[in-house]
Design a protein around this motif. Structure first.
Motif, PDB file in Angstrom:
ATOM      1  N   SER B   9       0.845  -1.200   0.000  1.00 11.21           N
ATOM      2  CA  SER B   9       0.000   0.000   0.000  1.00 11.21           C
ATOM      3  C   SER B   9       0.881   1.251   0.000  1.00 11.21           C
ATOM      4  CB  SER B   9      -0.933   0.003   1.210  1.00 11.21           C
ATOM      5  OG  SER B   9      -0.191  -0.126   2.405  1.00 11.21           O
ATOM      6  N   ASN B  10       2.030   1.139   0.618  1.00 16.09           N
ATOM      7  CA  ASN B  10       2.992   2.238   0.643  1.00 16.09           C
ATOM      8  C   ASN B  10       4.391   1.679   0.380  1.00 16.09           C
ATOM      9  OD1 ASN B  10       1.843   4.980   1.610  1.00 16.09           O
ATOM     10  ND2 ASN B  10       0.825   3.469   2.871  1.00 16.09           N
ATOM     11  N   LYS B  11       5.176   2.455  -0.369  1.00 14.25           N
ATOM     12  CA  LYS B  11       6.547   2.057  -0.641  1.00 14.25           C
ATOM     13  C   LYS B  11       7.419   3.301  -0.610  1.00 14.25           C
ATOM     14  CE  LYS B  11       9.998  -0.534  -2.083  1.00 14.25           C
ATOM     15  NZ  LYS B  11      10.574  -1.626  -1.230  1.00 14.25           N
ATOM     16  N   VAL B  12       8.413   3.270   0.272  1.00 12.48           N
ATOM     17  CA  VAL B  12       9.377   4.357   0.337  1.00 12.48           C
ATOM     18  C   VAL B  12      10.718   3.808  -0.128  1.00 12.48           C
ATOM     19  CG1 VAL B  12      10.523   6.055   1.794  1.00 12.48           C
ATOM     20  CG2 VAL B  12       8.147   5.415   2.264  1.00 12.48           C
ATOM     21  N   THR B  13      11.349   4.496  -1.051  1.00 14.71           N
ATOM     22  CA  THR B  13      12.615   4.028  -1.581  1.00 14.71           C
ATOM     23  C   THR B  13      13.547   5.214  -1.788  1.00 14.71           C
ATOM     24  OG1 THR B  13      13.625   2.625  -3.286  1.00 14.71           O
ATOM     25  CG2 THR B  13      12.001   4.235  -4.021  1.00 14.71           C
ATOM     26  N   GLU B  14      14.781   4.915  -2.055  1.00  9.73           N
ATOM     27  CA  GLU B  14      15.754   5.968  -2.302  1.00  9.73           C
ATOM     28  C   GLU B  14      15.977   6.149  -3.796  1.00  9.73           C
ATOM     29  OE1 GLU B  14      18.480   5.488   1.738  1.00  9.73           O
ATOM     30  OE2 GLU B  14      19.190   4.687  -0.165  1.00  9.73           O
ATOM     31  N   LYS B  15      16.316   7.327  -4.147  1.00  9.16           N
ATOM     32  CA  LYS B  15      16.608   7.655  -5.553  1.00  9.16           C
ATOM     33  C   LYS B  15      17.625   6.664  -6.103  1.00  9.16           C
ATOM     34  CE  LYS B  15      18.304  11.582  -8.311  1.00  9.16           C
ATOM     35  NZ  LYS B  15      19.505  10.909  -8.867  1.00  9.16           N
ATOM     36  N   GLY B  16      17.335   6.144  -7.294  1.00 15.83           N
ATOM     37  CA  GLY B  16      18.235   5.211  -7.944  1.00 15.83           C
ATOM     38  C   GLY B  16      17.902   3.748  -7.720  1.00 15.83           C
ATOM     39  N   LYS B  17      17.026   3.467  -6.757  1.00 13.65           N
ATOM     40  CA  LYS B  17      16.674   2.079  -6.462  1.00 13.65           C
ATOM     41  C   LYS B  17      15.624   1.544  -7.436  1.00 13.65           C
ATOM     42  CE  LYS B  17      19.137   1.744  -2.653  1.00 13.65           C
ATOM     43  NZ  LYS B  17      20.302   0.839  -2.531  1.00 13.65           N
ATOM     44  N   GLU B  83      13.424   7.964  -9.627  1.00 13.47           N
ATOM     45  CA  GLU B  83      13.711   9.390  -9.481  1.00 13.47           C
ATOM     46  C   GLU B  83      12.640  10.010  -8.584  1.00 13.47           C
ATOM     47  OE1 GLU B  83      13.790  10.990 -13.411  1.00 13.47           O
ATOM     48  OE2 GLU B  83      15.560   9.827 -14.028  1.00 13.47           O
ATOM     49  N   ARG B  84      12.958  11.155  -7.992  1.00 14.36           N
ATOM     50  CA  ARG B  84      12.004  11.795  -7.082  1.00 14.36           C
ATOM     51  C   ARG B  84      10.697  12.121  -7.810  1.00 14.36           C
ATOM     52  NH1 ARG B  84      16.953  13.988  -5.273  1.00 14.36           N
ATOM     53  NH2 ARG B  84      17.478  13.113  -3.216  1.00 14.36           N
ATOM     54  N   THR B 109      -0.937   2.062  -4.806  1.00 13.35           N
ATOM     55  CA  THR B 109       0.307   2.001  -4.047  1.00 13.35           C
ATOM     56  C   THR B 109       0.908   3.397  -4.054  1.00 13.35           C
ATOM     57  OG1 THR B 109       0.830  -0.306  -4.575  1.00 13.35           O
ATOM     58  CG2 THR B 109       2.673   1.128  -3.974  1.00 13.35           C
ATOM     59  N   ARG B 110       1.127   3.926  -2.848  1.00 15.70           N
ATOM     60  CA  ARG B 110       1.761   5.245  -2.758  1.00 15.70           C
ATOM     61  C   ARG B 110       3.265   5.049  -2.764  1.00 15.70           C
ATOM     62  NH1 ARG B 110       0.280  10.212  -1.664  1.00 15.70           N
ATOM     63  NH2 ARG B 110      -1.835   9.549  -1.097  1.00 15.70           N
ATOM     64  N   LEU B 111       3.921   5.539  -3.812  1.00 15.20           N
ATOM     65  CA  LEU B 111       5.374   5.433  -3.934  1.00 15.20           C
ATOM     66  C   LEU B 111       6.008   6.769  -3.595  1.00 15.20           C
ATOM     67  CD1 LEU B 111       7.943   3.884  -4.839  1.00 15.20           C
ATOM     68  CD2 LEU B 111       7.536   4.802  -7.139  1.00 15.20           C
TER      69      LEU B 111
END
Lengths: 111, 114
Positions: B9-17, B83-84, B109-111
């Motif tokens: 439902s939610n996904k937090v990731t870092e730039k480039g992943k 990317e952001r 899904t909130r990315l």
């Protein structure tokens, strides 16, 4: 590209009154139109649809009007209730399967 | 009955992943759609599957985005080198497959790309 837009970003109505949400579309080739309701944190929920060979269609407490001459679509909600508070999107479809959405109108129902 | 489901439902990731988003359509629905919704905007079409094949991928913004539906049911949207600007809600919808069959949407899904 072709797009669907809405005239009013926010509509505030008194509970029990009727609501009218408007939408303008620009693609004259579109032949199918849909209204969706989206509550916070949820996906769009189908409300009602209309084909271009019709100018009016009624559902439960909702009516959609289509004016092809001026490329205008409206959603009328009768006896608006607090549960109707949401963002409403119109969408159009031409001969392809993809939907083209407008930017939405937020409906606020005052108690 | 069960509607369209999406995970996570939610996904937090870092730039480039690299990220994968999953969609489970309504059982029996042959058509599956991916849309992307930015804050305050309506959903924007990304890609449409009829069965296992991508019938229209004209909405994918660039080649970092790719989607599959190998068995004609579950679909995965894959984003490389995030990317952001990819931050958005990714919505999946399914339908019976006809041109005017209703598209039923999942919760999304909130990315978030940091």
């Amino acid at each position: 590209g072709e797009s669907v837009g809405l005239h009013l970003p926010t509509l505030s109505v008194q509970e029990g009154d009727n609501s009218i949400i408007n939408c303008a579309y620009s693609n004259s080739a579109s032949d199918y139109f849909i209204w969706y309701k989206q509550e916070s944190g949820k996906g769009p929920q189908f409300i009602i649809d209309i084909r271009s060979n019709m100018d009016k269609r009624q559902g439960q407490r909702v009516t959609v009007l289509l004016n092809k001459t001026v490329k205008h679509l409206s959603l009328q909600i009768a006896a608006t209730q607090p549960g109707d508070s949401a963002v409403y999107f119109c969408a159009e479809r031409d001969s392809s399967y993809k939907l083209i959405f407008g930017s939405g109108t937020r409906l606020l129902v005052r108690p | 009955g069960a509607g369209v489901s999406q995970t996570p439902s939610n996904k937090v990731t870092e730039k480039g992943k690299y990220v994968e988003l999953r969609c489970d359509p309504i059982s029996g629905h042959t058509a599956l759609y991916w849309y992307r919704q930015s804050l305050g905007q309506g959903p924007e079409f990304l890609i449409y599957f009829q069965g296992t094949g991508a019938a229209d991928d004209s909405g994918l913004p660039n080649d970092r985005f790719f989607a599959v539906r190998p068995e004609g049911s579950v679909s995965t949207l894959k984003i490389q080198r995030t990317e952001r600007g990819d931050s958005a809600v990714y919505l999946c919808a399914s339908s019976l497959g006809g041109l005017i069959d209703t598209q039923y949407f999942g919760p999304g899904t909130r990315l978030t790309v940091l």
